[in-house]
Design a protein around this motif. Structure first.
Motif, PDB file in Angstrom:
ATOM      1  N   CYS A  32      13.184 -13.739  36.369  1.00 23.20           N
ATOM      2  CA  CYS A  32      11.902 -13.963  37.035  1.00 23.20           C
ATOM      3  C   CYS A  32      10.993 -12.766  36.890  1.00 23.20           C
ATOM      4  CB  CYS A  32      12.107 -14.307  38.505  1.00 23.20           C
ATOM      5  SG  CYS A  32      12.919 -13.039  39.463  1.00 23.20           S
ATOM      6  N   ASP A  33       9.727 -13.048  36.949  1.00 20.90           N
ATOM      7  CA  ASP A  33       8.689 -12.043  37.070  1.00 20.90           C
ATOM      8  C   ASP A  33       7.676 -12.615  38.054  1.00 20.90           C
ATOM      9  OD1 ASP A  33       6.961 -13.768  35.682  1.00 20.90           O
ATOM     10  OD2 ASP A  33       7.033 -12.653  33.827  1.00 20.90           O
ATOM     11  N   PRO A  34       6.601 -11.918  38.358  1.00 17.95           N
ATOM     12  CA  PRO A  34       5.678 -12.442  39.375  1.00 17.95           C
ATOM     13  C   PRO A  34       5.073 -13.815  39.054  1.00 17.95           C
ATOM     14  CG  PRO A  34       5.270 -10.126  39.028  1.00 17.95           C
ATOM     15  CD  PRO A  34       6.255 -10.546  37.979  1.00 17.95           C
ATOM     16  N   SER A  35       5.105 -14.232  37.792  1.00 16.75           N
ATOM     17  CA  SER A  35       4.461 -15.506  37.446  1.00 16.75           C
ATOM     18  C   SER A  35       5.419 -16.596  36.984  1.00 16.75           C
ATOM     19  CB  SER A  35       3.408 -15.276  36.364  1.00 16.75           C
ATOM     20  OG  SER A  35       4.027 -14.818  35.183  1.00 16.75           O
ATOM     21  N   ALA A  36       6.703 -16.306  36.867  1.00 17.98           N
ATOM     22  CA  ALA A  36       7.621 -17.327  36.343  1.00 17.98           C
ATOM     23  C   ALA A  36       9.039 -17.124  36.859  1.00 17.98           C
ATOM     24  CB  ALA A  36       7.636 -17.278  34.825  1.00 17.98           C
ATOM     25  N   ILE A  37       9.736 -18.249  36.996  1.00 12.80           N
ATOM     26  CA  ILE A  37      11.175 -18.253  37.268  1.00 12.80           C
ATOM     27  C   ILE A  37      11.794 -19.113  36.174  1.00 12.80           C
ATOM     28  CG2 ILE A  37      13.014 -18.941  38.841  1.00 12.80           C
ATOM     29  CD1 ILE A  37      11.041 -18.598  41.139  1.00 12.80           C
ATOM     30  N   LEU A  38      12.763 -18.563  35.464  1.00 16.79           N
ATOM     31  CA  LEU A  38      13.421 -19.278  34.373  1.00 16.79           C
ATOM     32  C   LEU A  38      14.930 -19.175  34.524  1.00 16.79           C
ATOM     33  CD1 LEU A  38      11.181 -17.839  31.533  1.00 16.79           C
ATOM     34  CD2 LEU A  38      11.054 -20.153  32.451  1.00 16.79           C
ATOM     35  N   ILE A  39      15.620 -20.191  34.041  1.00 21.25           N
ATOM     36  CA  ILE A  39      17.082 -20.200  34.037  1.00 21.25           C
ATOM     37  C   ILE A  39      17.522 -20.275  32.580  1.00 21.25           C
ATOM     38  CG2 ILE A  39      19.160 -21.456  34.738  1.00 21.25           C
ATOM     39  CD1 ILE A  39      17.456 -22.573  37.086  1.00 21.25           C
ATOM     40  N   VAL A  40      18.384 -19.345  32.170  1.00 17.50           N
ATOM     41  CA  VAL A  40      18.926 -19.325  30.812  1.00 17.50           C
ATOM     42  C   VAL A  40      20.427 -19.530  30.939  1.00 17.50           C
ATOM     43  CG1 VAL A  40      19.142 -17.997  28.671  1.00 17.50           C
ATOM     44  CG2 VAL A  40      17.181 -17.609  30.167  1.00 17.50           C
TER      45      VAL A  40
END
Length: 108
Positions: A32-40
């Motif tokens: 995550c960063d302030p603009s996105a949440i991702l799952i890998v």
């Protein structure tokens, strides 16, 4: 969604799928960063959760479900939701416990 974070996750997933040693690694990363949440994940998937709530690990789905239920309650901060959701997961999942650290991602 942050283009740079998405690009980095896609490149990681490519390496993960193609590397002789990494492709045997069965794991899930929440990025995550302030603009996105991702799952890998180890299958090479890069996913963006629809709800904006992500979790990983054996008790991850318990914590995610609890967080989704708490999300609409006014007056609860993201940190409060995370703490309560993790506590619930610790009670329900035999492989989880109530010892956890919370890392905050701050915006610029």
């Amino acid at each position: 969604v942050s283009t740079q974070s998405t690009w980095a996750c896609v490149e990681l997933a490519k390496d993960w799928r193609s590397d002789k040693y990494l492709r045997r690694l069965e794991a899930t990363l929440v990025v995550c960063d302030p603009s996105a949440i991702l799952i890998v994940d180890g299958a090479g998937n890069v996913l963006e959760p629809e709800s904006g709530i992500a979790a990983a690990g054996s008790g991850g789905q318990f914590a995610r479900s609890a967080a989704m239920a708490l999300y609409d309650i006014e007056g609860l901060s993201a940190e409060d939701i995370a703490k309560k959701a993790m506590s619930i997961a610790g009670e329900l999942d035999i492989y989880s416990n109530s010892n956890f650290d919370i890392l905050k991602v701050s915006s610029k």
